[in-house]
Design an enzyme around this catalytic site. Structure first.
Site, PDB file in Angstrom:
ATOM      1  N   TYR A 145      12.623   1.949  -5.029  1.00  0.00           N
ATOM      2  CA  TYR A 145      11.354   1.882  -5.749  1.00  0.00           C
ATOM      3  C   TYR A 145      10.468   3.024  -5.290  1.00  0.00           C
ATOM      4  O   TYR A 145      10.334   3.265  -4.098  1.00  0.00           O
ATOM      5  CB  TYR A 145      10.660   0.541  -5.467  1.00  0.00           C
ATOM      6  CG  TYR A 145       9.317   0.381  -6.158  1.00  0.00           C
ATOM      7  CD1 TYR A 145       9.240   0.223  -7.541  1.00  0.00           C
ATOM      8  CD2 TYR A 145       8.126   0.389  -5.426  1.00  0.00           C
ATOM      9  CE1 TYR A 145       8.008   0.068  -8.178  1.00  0.00           C
ATOM     10  CE2 TYR A 145       6.898   0.232  -6.056  1.00  0.00           C
ATOM     11  CZ  TYR A 145       6.841   0.071  -7.431  1.00  0.00           C
ATOM     12  OH  TYR A 145       5.630  -0.078  -8.047  1.00  0.00           O
ATOM     13  N   ASP A 240      11.052   9.505   0.152  1.00  0.00           N
ATOM     14  CA  ASP A 240       9.927   8.622  -0.116  1.00  0.00           C
ATOM     15  C   ASP A 240       9.765   7.727   1.108  1.00  0.00           C
ATOM     16  O   ASP A 240      10.461   6.730   1.267  1.00  0.00           O
ATOM     17  CB  ASP A 240      10.178   7.804  -1.387  1.00  0.00           C
ATOM     18  CG  ASP A 240       9.015   6.868  -1.692  1.00  0.00           C
ATOM     19  OD1 ASP A 240       8.066   6.809  -0.873  1.00  0.00           O
ATOM     20  OD2 ASP A 240       9.065   6.188  -2.735  1.00  0.00           O
ATOM     21  N   LYS A 268       1.085   3.116   2.552  1.00  0.00           N
ATOM     22  CA  LYS A 268       1.143   1.910   3.377  1.00  0.00           C
ATOM     23  C   LYS A 268       0.541   2.087   4.779  1.00  0.00           C
ATOM     24  O   LYS A 268      -0.684   2.074   4.900  1.00  0.00           O
ATOM     25  CB  LYS A 268       2.578   1.382   3.388  1.00  0.00           C
ATOM     26  CG  LYS A 268       2.993   0.957   1.952  1.00  0.00           C
ATOM     27  CD  LYS A 268       4.209   0.078   1.845  1.00  0.00           C
ATOM     28  CE  LYS A 268       4.328  -0.472   0.436  1.00  0.00           C
ATOM     29  NZ  LYS A 268       5.360   0.117  -0.395  1.00  0.00           N
TER      30      LYS A 268
HETATM   31  C1  LIG Z   1       5.187   0.683  -1.839  1.00  0.00           C
HETATM   32  C2  LIG Z   1       6.036   1.828  -2.207  1.00  0.00           C
HETATM   33  C3  LIG Z   1       5.661   2.755  -3.187  1.00  0.00           C
HETATM   34  C4  LIG Z   1       4.453   2.567  -4.053  1.00  0.00           C
HETATM   35  O1  LIG Z   1       3.258   2.622  -3.342  1.00  0.00           O
HETATM   36  P1  LIG Z   1       1.935   2.010  -4.034  1.00  0.00           P
HETATM   37  O2  LIG Z   1       0.876   2.296  -3.020  1.00  0.00           O
HETATM   38  O3  LIG Z   1       2.219   0.563  -4.249  1.00  0.00           O
HETATM   39  O4  LIG Z   1       1.733   2.749  -5.303  1.00  0.00           O
HETATM   40  C5  LIG Z   1       6.450   3.861  -3.383  1.00  0.00           C
HETATM   41  N1  LIG Z   1       7.571   4.048  -2.670  1.00  0.00           N
HETATM   42  C6  LIG Z   1       7.972   3.183  -1.727  1.00  0.00           C
HETATM   43  C7  LIG Z   1       9.216   3.449  -0.947  1.00  0.00           C
HETATM   44  C8  LIG Z   1       7.234   2.024  -1.480  1.00  0.00           C
HETATM   45  O5  LIG Z   1       7.670   1.141  -0.577  1.00  0.00           O
END
Ligand SMILES: *Cc1c(COP(=O)(O)O)cnc(C)c1O
Length: 431
Positions: A145, A240, A268
């Protein structure tokens, strides 16, 4: 557990004015059924709902709270920042300091741009990769994701490995065409994509440890192989690290596994619970971003003083504690071993994946190494465990496809209480 009457009332009101009653889908408990708990406050390892029930929290704001709820350095930094106004829309000293901290901690980052969420970070990184290579396609992995931008809401089409299809209405076939999919941990599939589309692939984007199909670890050699393939074909490698950044090491998964991407996205933990994201990488790539370069990206609240103050407090606390990640590793390792023992005692076939303080439990007798094996696990059994544990005061993510997290507030006593709850939950469900 006491009643959940107030959560039920609030959920009914919420569904009347918010789609599904929530501002992000997983919170609605659809994957496990039942009523989401409306939270009144968090403290250390605990969440308290509006009915006064207390839960040991393993969601930790989806990983953001490395030090638990209400971490005092962040609170103090916020109060101090708030005394000087909320937002200026002009540069500040604090954002320079935060950028310098990020560059110092994350191996691949020489320059960084702050944004407001992980989604913004990944969509901006992909735009930059396309601009720098002059190529249209990206490769992403099934089950990873990267936020909710169009180019990531793509699923595997039937049959052909290479053809993505929109996984949400509203995403155009054109957007889907530019995203190629491969199974996680499958280097041969990536090699085949490069063989077929090499000259058109701008970037490979990957969660270096996947945390959005439960927790799934990279096979030895997988990340190195991606690095090699990208180099051979002139594509950029994007890690990511929105979840793994500052979670697995001060420098994230790239430090832990020793593989250095071209671009990195963060979020995060970087905000410690406030909305923030970042993307960064080598100087010459980042210098393509406006106003230095032609690749447009902007944000009214980017570098927001409160989010930046929280970020500085988080990274400062990480830097101040050299033993932090070793301790988290040790605590989480013991917790994992004890969990395994308890499930084994009840003859439950579970597959537990863990990287540092990030974990996933699958009801599966098979190894869980990719999206197919993750979705092949017994999700109904997970839902039953989730509710049994909730009843015992333990709050797991309300989906089998979310990782769960330990924080420094999850002391040995808290973990022990959790394990006792697990035993009670399993006892109540056996026979
Ligand atoms: C949480 C997450 C996102 C998205 O971040 P948001 O702040 O919710 O837009 C993207 N990539 C990874 C790996 C994530 O865990």
């Amino acid at each position: 557990m006491r009643s959940i009457a107030r959560s039920e009332t609030l959920f009914a009101r919420a569904r009347n004015c918010i789609p599904g009653g929530v501002n992000s889908p997983v919170r609605a408990f659809r994957a496990v059924g039942g009523t989401p708990r409306f939270i009144a406050r968090g403290e250390g390892p605990y969440l308290y709902d509006v009915d006064g029930n207390r839960y040991i929290d393993y969601v930790c704001s989806w990983g953001a709270l490395l030090f638990g709820h209400g971490f005092s350095p962040v609170r103090e930094a916020l109060l101090e920042a708030m005394g000087r106004g909320i937002s200026y829309g002009a540069p500040t000293e604090a954002e320079v300091e935060l950028a310098e901290l990020i560059c110092r901690l994350v191996p691949s980052i020489e320059k960084v741009r702050l944004v407001n969420s992980g989604t913004e970070a990944t969509m901006s990184a992909v735009r930059l990769a396309r601009a720098c290579t002059g190529r249209p396609h990206i490769v992403k992995f099934e089950g990873c994701y990267h936020g909710h931008a169009d180019s990531f809401l793509i699923g595997a089409g039937s049959g052909a490995l290479t053809l993505g299809v929109p996984s949400s209405p509203g995403v155009t076939p054109g957007a889907a065409r530019d995203t190629l999919l491969a199974p996680y941990n499958d280097l041969e599939a990536v090699e085949a994509l490069f063989a077929a589309h090499g000259g058109q692939i701008a970037a490979v984007i990957v969660e270096p440890v996947a945390g959005n199909m439960g927790c799934v670890l990279p096979r030895p050699g997988f990340l190195e192989g991606l690095r090699r393939l990208c180099d051979r074909h002139g594509a950029l490698l994007i890690f990511d690290e929105v979840m793994t950044g500052f979670r697995l090491a001060p420098g994230g998964a790239q430090e832990r596994y020793g593989v250095i991407p071209d671009l990195t996205t963060l979020g995060k933990i970087l905000g410690g619970g406030l909305p923030i994201g970042a993307y960064g990488g080598r100087r010459e790539l980042m210098d393509q971003v406006a106003p230095e370069g032609p690749v447009y990206q902007a944000g009214t609240l980017s570098g927001n003083p409160l989010a930046v103050a929280a970020g500085k407090a988080m990274l400062g606390s990480i830097l101040a504690d050299p033993g932090l990640y070793d301790r988290l590793e040790e605590q989480a390792g013991m917790f994992e071993a004890e969990l395994r023992a308890r499930f084994a005692r009840f003859g439950e076939p579970v597959w537990i994946n863990r990287a540092g303080s990030m974990m996933g439990i699958f009801f599966s007798a098979e190894p869980v190494v990719d999206y197919r094996s993750a979705t092949g696990s017994d999700t109904r059994r997970f839902a039953r465990l989730f509710h049994a544990l909730l009843h015992e005061g333990v709050y797991l993510p309300p989906s089998p496809f979310e990782a769960f997290f330990l924080s420094t507030a999850h002391t040995e006593a808290v973990l022990e209480a959790t394990l006792e709850a697990v035993s009670r939950a399993l006892e109540g469900q056996s026979g």
